[in-house]
Design a protein around this motif. Sequence first.
Motif, PDB file in Angstrom:
ATOM      1  N   LEU A 191       0.851  -1.188   0.000  1.00  0.00           N
ATOM      2  CA  LEU A 191       0.000   0.000   0.000  1.00  0.00           C
ATOM      3  C   LEU A 191       0.883   1.232   0.000  1.00  0.00           C
ATOM      4  CD1 LEU A 191      -2.921   1.182   0.382  1.00  0.00           C
ATOM      5  CD2 LEU A 191      -2.479   1.101   2.843  1.00  0.00           C
ATOM      6  N   SER A 192       0.524   2.229  -0.814  1.00  0.00           N
ATOM      7  CA  SER A 192       1.280   3.473  -0.886  1.00  0.00           C
ATOM      8  C   SER A 192       0.439   4.611  -0.342  1.00  0.00           C
ATOM      9  CB  SER A 192       1.665   3.768  -2.340  1.00  0.00           C
ATOM     10  OG  SER A 192       2.287   5.035  -2.454  1.00  0.00           O
ATOM     11  N   SER A 193       1.093   5.591   0.286  1.00  0.00           N
ATOM     12  CA  SER A 193       0.380   6.791   0.708  1.00  0.00           C
ATOM     13  C   SER A 193      -0.007   7.597  -0.528  1.00  0.00           C
ATOM     14  CB  SER A 193       1.250   7.636   1.644  1.00  0.00           C
ATOM     15  OG  SER A 193       2.427   8.080   0.982  1.00  0.00           O
ATOM     16  N   ALA A 194      -1.008   8.447  -0.391  1.00  0.00           N
ATOM     17  CA  ALA A 194      -1.529   9.183  -1.541  1.00  0.00           C
ATOM     18  C   ALA A 194      -0.474  10.083  -2.176  1.00  0.00           C
ATOM     19  CB  ALA A 194      -2.747  10.007  -1.121  1.00  0.00           C
ATOM     20  N   ARG A 197       4.954   9.364  -0.629  1.00  0.00           N
ATOM     21  CA  ARG A 197       6.122   9.417   0.257  1.00  0.00           C
ATOM     22  C   ARG A 197       6.365   8.078   0.937  1.00  0.00           C
ATOM     23  NH1 ARG A 197       7.370  13.413   5.475  1.00  0.00           N
ATOM     24  NH2 ARG A 197       9.065  12.119   6.321  1.00  0.00           N
ATOM     25  N   TYR A 198       5.310   7.434   1.391  1.00  0.00           N
ATOM     26  CA  TYR A 198       5.459   6.190   2.154  1.00  0.00           C
ATOM     27  C   TYR A 198       4.993   4.997   1.337  1.00  0.00           C
ATOM     28  CZ  TYR A 198       5.994   9.224   6.234  1.00  0.00           C
ATOM     29  OH  TYR A 198       6.426  10.179   7.127  1.00  0.00           O
ATOM     30  N   LEU A 199       5.678   3.885   1.534  1.00  0.00           N
ATOM     31  CA  LEU A 199       5.298   2.623   0.932  1.00  0.00           C
ATOM     32  C   LEU A 199       5.277   1.570   2.035  1.00  0.00           C
ATOM     33  CD1 LEU A 199       4.608   1.541  -1.871  1.00  0.00           C
ATOM     34  CD2 LEU A 199       7.011   0.918  -2.149  1.00  0.00           C
ATOM     35  N   PHE A 200       4.148   0.922   2.195  1.00  0.00           N
ATOM     36  CA  PHE A 200       3.969  -0.075   3.252  1.00  0.00           C
ATOM     37  C   PHE A 200       3.838  -1.449   2.609  1.00  0.00           C
ATOM     38  CE2 PHE A 200       1.828   3.908   4.334  1.00  0.00           C
ATOM     39  CZ  PHE A 200       2.514   4.286   5.470  1.00  0.00           C
TER      40      PHE A 200
END
Length: 340
Positions: A191-194, A197-200
């Motif tokens: 899952l990526s932030s909109a 910046r972040y990738l989970f």
Amino acid sequence: MKRLVLVLAAAALLLPGAARSAACSPLACGPNQFLLAHGTLLAYRHSVGAPISVADLGSGESLFTLPRGLVYGDVLVRSVGRRIDWFDATTGKRTASTTLPWRFRLAGASQDGSRAVAFHGTDVVIATPHAWRQVPLPSARWDFDALRGRNLVLIRYLANGYQVERVDLAGDTTPLRALKGVIWGQPWSRLSSADGRYLFTLYLAANGAAMVHELDLQNATARCIDLPGTGDYGSGTSWALALAPDRRTLWAVSPGYGRVVAIDIATRKVVDHFRISLPYWNLGTATRIAVSPDGTEAALTDGETVARVSLHLRRVASRTSRRAVAVGYSPTTGELRTLP
């Protein structure tokens, strides 16, 4: 970080893509769903490698189908022979193409989808519709993880696992810096932030243990966050990730283990957790999840039933027999949508 011990034979049989890749992209690890166009559209597919359906969350109507490919932000990237195509995932229209001089393996794209990432031999290639750049790498087995700005993050396979490494694209050389020690386990979903910046990435071990790998692509840092539960691989596969509307909280829910976990993205720590009861959850398919626009509820589906979990009251609010391959909420009314 507790080590996710990998039983290779079991993982090769049970985990999608386990034998060929350690990294995964949105919709590449397993059946999944994600939002487009600032949360007004929902993209989903029925199985790995299938075309992607797009629905309007406002009306609940299906709009169009995208070809097989990798989606980053609002862009789908695919390869056909030596050609790379870019599609606007919010309209279904092809917007650009480029052809490389040799065959390659398309591995992913930048977080906004503007740059495709491929491998040609031991080199990584970064391509736009107008140009491409070939970046040489040391002799090793490599895979793609993420790209944002000057930060290219790769997976280096090791004899006992794999390592997350960063390449700084600012110069002409390719200095490598390890962001994380040896990781064990296999990626299950991502899952990526909109804002990109972040990738989970949710990592799962053969013994059912799971963790979230949080990659900060702005600061080029990584952290592993352990999730509760172990001893049951099927329950481990029921973990699903969703971002809260405030973009500060990552929710992780496992109907199999009966756990709900809230992770603070800034501090990369578990800040809340509670138990739920969803017996007889279908563990043969990946759990799909969505969080309501007001952040008070999460909807889950296993393909056969739809459950609504009150994040405020910390309990299951309802469970209904209903076939659904994806779930989402209207961004204006908050009404739950289920996609067959």
